[in-house]
Write an enzyme that holds these catalytic residues in place. Sequence first.
Site, short mmCIF file in Angstrom:
data_model
loop_
_atom_site.label_atom_id
_atom_site.label_comp_id
_atom_site.label_asym_id
_atom_site.label_seq_id
_atom_site.Cartn_x
_atom_site.Cartn_y
_atom_site.Cartn_z
CB SER A 1 -0.96 -0.03 1.26
OG SER A 1 -1.85 0.90 1.05
NE ARG B 1 -8.86 0.96 11.32
CZ ARG B 1 -7.79 0.54 10.75
NH1 ARG B 1 -7.40 1.12 9.80
NH2 ARG B 1 -7.44 -0.60 11.24
CG ASP C 1 -6.11 -4.18 -3.38
OD1 ASP C 1 -7.07 -3.26 -3.04
OD2 ASP C 1 -4.89 -4.24 -2.95
CG HIS D 1 -5.48 -2.79 0.29
ND1 HIS D 1 -4.54 -2.67 -0.61
CD2 HIS D 1 -5.06 -1.54 1.32
CE1 HIS D 1 -3.45 -1.58 -0.41
NE2 HIS D 1 -3.95 -1.28 0.52
CG ASP D 2 -6.88 -5.58 5.48
OD1 ASP D 2 -6.29 -4.62 5.42
OD2 ASP D 2 -7.85 -5.67 6.43
#
Lengths: 400, 400
Positions: free
Chosen positions: A177, A247, A345, A378-379
Amino acid sequence: MPTPPTLAAGSVGSVDTQYLDLPESVRLDCGRELGPVRVAYETYGTLSALRDNVILVCHALSGDAHAAGFAKTPPESGTRDGFAAEGRDGTAGKGLGWWDGMIGPGKAFDTDRYFVVSTNILGGCRGTTGPSSIDPATGAPFGASFPVITVADMVRTQRAFLDVLGIERLAAVAGGSLGGMQAMQWAILYPDQVDAVVAIASTHALHAQGVAWNSIARDSIMRDPAWQEGQYYGTGRAPDAGMGVARMVGHITYLSGPALTDRFGRKLQFADDIRYTITEPEFEVESYLRHQAESFVKRFDANTYLYTSRALTYFDLAREHGNGSLTRALENYAARTLLIAFSSDWLYPPQASADIEEALRALGKPVEYHIIDAPYGHDCFLLEEARQTPIIQRFLQRTL
Amino acid sequence: MPTPPTLAAGSVGSVDTQYLDLPESVRLDCGRELGPVRVAYETYGTLSALRDNVILVCHALSGDAHAAGFAKTPPESGTRDGFAAEGRDGTAGKGLGWWDGMIGPGKAFDTDRYFVVSTNILGGCRGTTGPSSIDPATGAPFGASFPVITVADMVRTQRAFLDVLGIERLAAVAGGSLGGMQAMQWAILYPDQVDAVVAIASTHALHAQGVAWNSIARDSIMRDPAWQEGQYYGTGRAPDAGMGVARMVGHITYLSGPALTDRFGRKLQFADDIRYTITEPEFEVESYLRHQAESFVKRFDANTYLYTSRALTYFDLAREHGNGSLTRALENYAARTLLIAFSSDWLYPPQASADIEEALRALGKPVEYHIIDAPYGHDCFLLEEARQTPIIQRFLQRTL
C-alpha cells in the site's frame, strides 16, 4: 487472565522500538525545512560486515515501526490492522508486529540473512516527528501547522536516518500500500542505492475513487468540532467521532465485498429478530465496525491520519517525476522490481501494478509481477503471508 | 439570469405537490400505531373510469413525491439525485422530478395511458409524516421518538393513501433501489391488488457491504454532536457535518469506480500543481464531493436519512416472509415482474436481481430480467432512461 503468547517458530522475539534524532533538518517538497526530526525504528537480524544485507520495510497508513516480533511493552491494542487485527490468527492485543508473518527467521524477509529495518514514517504518531510533536518554535504541538508532507519527504527522512546508521545501500525496500509507494519512491530518488523494490498491493497513483475515499475520511475528521482546526492537543477533546467514521470507511475499502459477505452476511446481533432500533447495532457487521472505530481511535492520532492520507493521495509518479508520463518517471530507475497485487483488491487494484510493470518493461528494466487470487481485498498484503512468501524469497535470492 | 426552462416534448408540465391526511392511524411492524399521518403526493395523467390504469412509482432513499415535471415552486436545489443532479442534461436546480425522463407522454411510464401516482414515503421529510413532523402527543417534533419503520410500513401507508383516492388495484408498482423494494413488498402484502412489479437496481436484501455503508452513514450523523440524540429541531443546529459525510459516502457507492475515473481521474483543482494543503480540495473529485454534501444538507432531514437507511437495511424478504427462504417468501406473489439491473452497480448488484428471478421462476411465476450494460453504477436507474424505456414499455403493454 490471558495466557502469555508463546513464541512461534520463526519469531524475531521481543523487541523494543528505538528512537534516533536526525542531526540535520529535513528539506520538504513544500519548501519548508523541518527539524529537529526524531525517527522511531526497529531492526531485526544482524547487519553484515559489508553492510550489504539491509532491507527497509515501509508501513502503510495506520502502521508503525513495530513490524515484527512481540512489543516488549504491548501497545493498548494490537498494531496489526484491519481484518488481521481481529484475528484469523488470534494475535490481536498481543503486540505482534504488523508484518510479523513476513519478517523473521526463515520468513519472506529472512532475518537469518537480512538486517531488516523498519521506521515510523515522517508525520507519524508512533514515535517519529509528526503533527502531535512539539514545535520547537512555539513549545506547543504542531497540530495543523505541521508542514504538508509527501511520500518523497518520508523517503528523504528514511535516507537521512539510514545515513546515521552508516547504511548507504539497500538490498531491498519493501512495503504494501503506502509502503509500496515509499519503496518505488526510493528507487526513483536514490537509483544507485537500491538493489530491489518489493511493492505489494500498491500503485503509482491512486485512482479517482481512492482519492474520493481518502477525501471523505479527512473531511469526516475535520468536520468533527473536536478537531478544533487541528489544535486539539491538550484540550481534553479529540476528533474521535470523526476519525472513527474515517476508520470505518477505510476498513470497508480494505476488504472485498465477498469477504464481508462470507464473514458477516446479514447475521443479526440477536439471532431471534430485529429490535427496531436506530441507535444500536442490529447486524454483526455494524457492531464489528463500531469496534474497529473504537480500538483505532485509542491508538492513532487524527492529524497523522490527515497528513498521511494527503500524502498518499498526492503520490503520483507520472506527475511528480515524468511530466505526466509514468515511463518517463521511471527512466532513471535501476532497481529490480517485484510487484504483487491481489485479485480482490479494489482500492489498489491489479491494474495499477500492471501499469508499472508495463512501463518498466518498456524501459527494459527487470520486473516481475504476480497477481495472487485471494478473496480478502486490500488487506491481503497483511494476510496472505503463505502465498507471498515463496514469491518474495525467490525474488530476493536472485537479487543478492 | 438563467433562461426559464423550456418544456421538453413529453413533459407532464408544471406540477404542485399535494397533501392528504389519512383518516386512520397506520399500524406499524414495530407494534406502534402512528397517526395522524399526512401523505405528500403528485399524480400525472388521468385516472380511467374503471380505475384500472394506475401505476404507483416509489422513490429511493433521498427522493420525494416530485417524480416528474417541473415543480411550480422549485425547491432550493434540484430533486434529481446523484450524478443526475449534476446534470449530464443540465437540469439541476430547475425543479425537474427525479424520474422525469421516465414519466410523461410517450415515456416509459406513459401518462397518455396511465395514471401515475407518486408519494413521499412514510418517515420522509418532503411532506409525508416523518421524524420532523409534530408529534401530537407532545406538540413538538418527533425527532428520535419517531417509531422505527420498515419498507412494509411505507407500503401500508401507500395502501391507506390509495384507499382514500378510491384506487383498489395497481396496474403496476415501480421503483428503483429502495423504490424497487417497495414494489416487491406491495406484491407480497397485497398479492391480489398488484398486476405488475417493476423493480430496478433493487434487491431482496442488501448484502453485507451495503449494510456496512448504511451503518457508517448513520453513525456519521449520530456522532455529530449537533444531532443531539435526534432532538435538534428548533435548536438552530443540525447534524449537517455528519450528514454531509453520509451523503459523500452514499454518493461514491452510487457510482462506479470507472465512471469516477472517466469523469474526474486525478484532475487537480488548479492545473498547474498541488498547493500543499490539508484543508482545501486539491482534486476536482474532492470539491465535487463537498458540493454534493452541501447541496444535500440544504434539502434533506438527517433523521429521515437515519430512519430510511434503517428501513432499507432491515428489508429482507426471506427473513420477513419466508422463514429464511426467498422462494417461500414469494409463494403468494401473483404479479408479473420485470427486473432490471445494471452491470456496474456494485451496491445493488445484478446477482440480487438474479436471485429474485430464480426464485420466481422456481415457483412458475412470470418474470423477466434484464441486465443493462452501463457504466454509471447504481445511479444508472436515474440516468439510463433511453435503454430502460423500451424494456418497460414492452413489459407494460403485455401486462394490460
